[in-house]
Design a protein around this motif. Structure first.
Motif, PDB file in Angstrom:
ATOM      1  N   ILE A 166       0.679  -1.314   0.016  1.00 31.03           N
ATOM      2  CA  ILE A 166       0.128  -0.117  -0.037  1.00 31.03           C
ATOM      3  C   ILE A 166       0.985   1.188   0.163  1.00 31.03           C
ATOM      4  N   ALA A 167       0.657   2.182  -0.954  1.00 27.22           N
ATOM      5  CA  ALA A 167       1.441   3.455  -0.921  1.00 27.22           C
ATOM      6  C   ALA A 167       0.420   4.541  -0.403  1.00 27.22           C
ATOM      7  N   GLU A 168      -0.886   4.561  -0.577  1.00 28.40           N
ATOM      8  CA  GLU A 168      -1.920   5.515  -0.211  1.00 28.40           C
ATOM      9  C   GLU A 168      -3.173   4.778   0.147  1.00 28.40           C
ATOM     10  N   LEU A 169      -3.790   5.235   1.045  1.00 28.71           N
ATOM     11  CA  LEU A 169      -5.038   4.831   1.256  1.00 28.71           C
ATOM     12  C   LEU A 169      -6.086   5.715   2.033  1.00 28.71           C
ATOM     13  N   MET A 170      -7.330   6.333   1.232  1.00 26.86           N
ATOM     14  CA  MET A 170      -8.145   7.214   1.664  1.00 26.86           C
ATOM     15  C   MET A 170      -9.724   6.717   1.470  1.00 26.86           C
ATOM     16  N   LEU A 171     -10.436   6.848   2.760  1.00 28.15           N
ATOM     17  CA  LEU A 171     -11.964   6.730   2.554  1.00 28.15           C
ATOM     18  C   LEU A 171     -12.740   8.022   2.950  1.00 28.15           C
ATOM     19  N   HIS A 172     -13.621   8.337   2.183  1.00 25.28           N
ATOM     20  CA  HIS A 172     -14.449   9.501   2.540  1.00 25.28           C
ATOM     21  C   HIS A 172     -15.231   9.390   3.836  1.00 25.28           C
ATOM     22  N   LYS A 173     -15.932   8.016   3.904  1.00 25.43           N
ATOM     23  CA  LYS A 173     -16.680   7.782   4.883  1.00 25.43           C
ATOM     24  C   LYS A 173     -16.441   6.261   5.169  1.00 25.43           C
ATOM     25  N   ARG A 174     -16.483   5.833   6.694  1.00 30.52           N
ATOM     26  CA  ARG A 174     -15.773   4.686   7.258  1.00 30.52           C
ATOM     27  C   ARG A 174     -16.793   3.616   7.639  1.00 30.52           C
ATOM     28  N   GLY A 175     -18.022   4.125   7.328  1.00 32.57           N
ATOM     29  CA  GLY A 175     -19.231   3.200   7.792  1.00 32.57           C
ATOM     30  C   GLY A 175     -20.194   3.806   8.859  1.00 32.57           C
ATOM     31  N   PRO A 176     -21.124   3.095   9.223  1.00 30.44           N
ATOM     32  CA  PRO A 176     -22.237   3.707  10.368  1.00 30.44           C
ATOM     33  C   PRO A 176     -21.520   4.027  11.486  1.00 30.44           C
ATOM     34  N   MET A 177     -20.394   3.307  11.779  1.00 33.62           N
ATOM     35  CA  MET A 177     -19.484   3.639  13.496  1.00 33.62           C
ATOM     36  C   MET A 177     -20.338   4.083  14.323  1.00 33.62           C
ATOM     37  N   ASP A 178     -21.392   2.947  14.577  1.00 40.74           N
ATOM     38  CA  ASP A 178     -22.443   3.175  15.920  1.00 40.74           C
ATOM     39  C   ASP A 178     -21.595   2.508  16.970  1.00 40.74           C
ATOM     40  N   GLY A 179     -20.392   2.493  16.973  1.00 37.75           N
ATOM     41  CA  GLY A 179     -19.913   1.820  18.243  1.00 37.75           C
ATOM     42  C   GLY A 179     -18.346   2.212  18.340  1.00 37.75           C
ATOM     43  N   ALA A 180     -17.730   2.494  19.578  1.00 41.25           N
ATOM     44  CA  ALA A 180     -16.346   2.908  19.607  1.00 41.25           C
ATOM     45  C   ALA A 180     -15.509   1.692  19.139  1.00 41.25           C
ATOM     46  N   GLU A 181     -16.021   0.467  19.315  1.00 43.81           N
ATOM     47  CA  GLU A 181     -14.914  -0.469  18.810  1.00 43.81           C
ATOM     48  C   GLU A 181     -15.494  -1.049  17.347  1.00 43.81           C
ATOM     49  N   ASP A 182     -16.148  -0.543  16.539  1.00 49.69           N
ATOM     50  CA  ASP A 182     -16.328  -0.995  15.349  1.00 49.69           C
ATOM     51  C   ASP A 182     -15.106  -1.135  14.634  1.00 49.69           C
ATOM     52  N   ILE A 183     -14.946  -1.774  13.583  1.00 54.50           N
ATOM     53  CA  ILE A 183     -13.654  -1.949  12.982  1.00 54.50           C
ATOM     54  C   ILE A 183     -13.793  -1.728  11.165  1.00 54.50           C
ATOM     55  N   ASN A 184     -12.908  -1.152  10.610  1.00 56.47           N
ATOM     56  CA  ASN A 184     -12.640  -1.138   9.281  1.00 56.47           C
ATOM     57  C   ASN A 184     -11.848  -2.383   8.914  1.00 56.47           C
ATOM     58  N   LEU A 185     -12.074  -3.127   7.861  1.00 58.03           N
ATOM     59  CA  LEU A 185     -11.353  -4.221   7.524  1.00 58.03           C
ATOM     60  C   LEU A 185     -11.021  -4.025   6.247  1.00 58.03           C
ATOM     61  N   PHE A 186      -9.834  -4.398   5.630  1.00 57.22           N
ATOM     62  CA  PHE A 186      -9.543  -4.405   4.224  1.00 57.22           C
ATOM     63  C   PHE A 186      -8.783  -5.748   3.679  1.00 57.22           C
ATOM     64  N   ARG A 187      -9.649  -6.116   2.585  1.00 52.21           N
ATOM     65  CA  ARG A 187      -9.304  -7.554   2.126  1.00 52.21           C
ATOM     66  C   ARG A 187      -8.769  -7.431   0.817  1.00 52.21           C
ATOM     67  N   PHE A 188      -7.602  -8.029   0.660  1.00 52.12           N
ATOM     68  CA  PHE A 188      -7.010  -8.149  -0.817  1.00 52.12           C
ATOM     69  C   PHE A 188      -6.733  -9.714  -1.257  1.00 52.12           C
ATOM     70  N   VAL A 189      -7.522  -9.886  -2.456  1.00 54.46           N
ATOM     71  CA  VAL A 189      -7.343 -11.250  -2.974  1.00 54.46           C
ATOM     72  C   VAL A 189      -6.465 -11.140  -4.371  1.00 54.46           C
ATOM     73  N   LEU A 190      -5.299 -11.971  -4.596  1.00 56.12           N
ATOM     74  CA  LEU A 190      -4.812 -11.839  -5.909  1.00 56.12           C
ATOM     75  C   LEU A 190      -5.071 -13.278  -6.267  1.00 56.12           C
ATOM     76  N   SER A 191      -5.868 -13.286  -7.470  1.00 57.13           N
ATOM     77  CA  SER A 191      -6.528 -14.623  -7.984  1.00 57.13           C
ATOM     78  C   SER A 191      -5.359 -15.124  -9.193  1.00 57.13           C
ATOM     79  N   TYR A 192      -4.843 -16.614  -8.966  1.00 55.11           N
ATOM     80  CA  TYR A 192      -4.311 -17.202  -9.899  1.00 55.11           C
ATOM     81  C   TYR A 192      -3.132 -16.478 -10.542  1.00 55.11           C
ATOM     82  N   PRO A 193      -2.242 -16.078  -9.396  1.00 53.83           N
ATOM     83  CA  PRO A 193      -0.842 -15.471  -9.958  1.00 53.83           C
ATOM     84  C   PRO A 193       0.200 -16.353 -10.463  1.00 53.83           C
ATOM     85  N   ALA A 194       0.159 -17.630 -10.258  1.00 54.71           N
ATOM     86  CA  ALA A 194       0.913 -18.608 -10.716  1.00 54.71           C
ATOM     87  C   ALA A 194       0.396 -19.935 -10.981  1.00 54.71           C
ATOM     88  N   GLU A 195       0.814 -20.897 -11.704  1.00 52.15           N
ATOM     89  CA  GLU A 195       0.540 -22.272 -11.614  1.00 52.15           C
ATOM     90  C   GLU A 195       0.432 -22.881 -10.349  1.00 52.15           C
TER      91      GLU A 195
END
Length: 212
Positions: free
Chosen positions: A10-39
């Motif tokens: 990651i070189a830069e990451l920005m979100l305008h809004k981060r969700g409902p955020m209805d609790g102090a312990e709510d979480i943002n989760l970022f998932r990255f999947v690379l499909s079929y990179p090699a045999e």
């Protein structure tokens, strides 16, 4: 076609809004999947988490552990899929995530951290073509707050890619209110939805690509 070894971070990451955020312990989760990179590799996956009340990092070059996504062989084309999610930590979604990660890692140690951290990095998985919602089920306590895809080609690798994080379906916050006269025996609960993130662009991510 020559196999190459690449590193994605990651070189830069920005979100305008981060969700409902209805609790102090709510979480943002970022998932990255690379499909079929090699045999022989159907997909590799990395997940980063941060409290929704914590600041997102800005100086990625200074912290390798936060920035690193994959160090992997690449031959031909492979699709990079990115999902940003809002997770209610106090809901059954947390238990679902822990169950998912336990099946992959055999452990859930450190999945949810205060600052930006890695739940796991570069794990081989069998979740090709599945979103977080597909994996966990249609849970109202998990919202997709940004998605992006990019087709990597080992023969034409840029130094970096800039991707908008798009919201397909508006994110709504659901609240239950009592309707009817206060003294009435016919009072009932009604669901009121408040749109917190509209469909469209909700941020941007820049991925640095290094050939090793």
């Amino acid at each position: 076609m020559e196999k190459k070894i690449i590193q994605l971070s990651i070189a830069e990451l920005m979100l305008h809004k981060r969700g409902p955020m209805d609790g102090a312990e709510d979480i943002n989760l970022f998932r990255f999947v690379l499909s079929y990179p090699a045999e022989g590799i159907s997909a590799i996956e990395s997940v980063k988490t941060v409290l929704s009340t914590a600041e997102l990092p800005t100086d990625w070059d200074s912290d390798f552990d936060k920035a690193i996504l994959f160090k992997t062989p690449l031959r031909g084309k492979a699709q990079l899929s990115i999902e940003a999610c809002s997770v209610d930590k106090d809901s059954k979604a947390q238990a679902s995530f822990k169950k998912l990660l336990h099946s992959i890692l055999g452990s859930t140690l450190g999945i949810f951290t205060g600052g930006f951290g890695s739940a796991y990095v570069g794990k081989i998985t069998n979740t090709v073509g599945k979103s977080v919602i597909d994996v966990l089920g249609d849970d109202e306590d998990v919202d997709i707050i940004g998605k992006a895809t990019y087709l990597l080609d080992s023969e034409q690798l840029p130094e970096s890619i800039d991707l908008p994080l798009m919201v397909d379906t508006p994110v709504v916050e659901k609240k239950y209110v009592l309707v009817g006269h206060q003294s009435s025996v016919n009072r009932r609960r009604k669901v009121v939805e408040n749109e917190v993130i509209p469909a469209g662009n909700n941020g941007q991510i820049r991925i640095k690509i290094t050939q090793l």
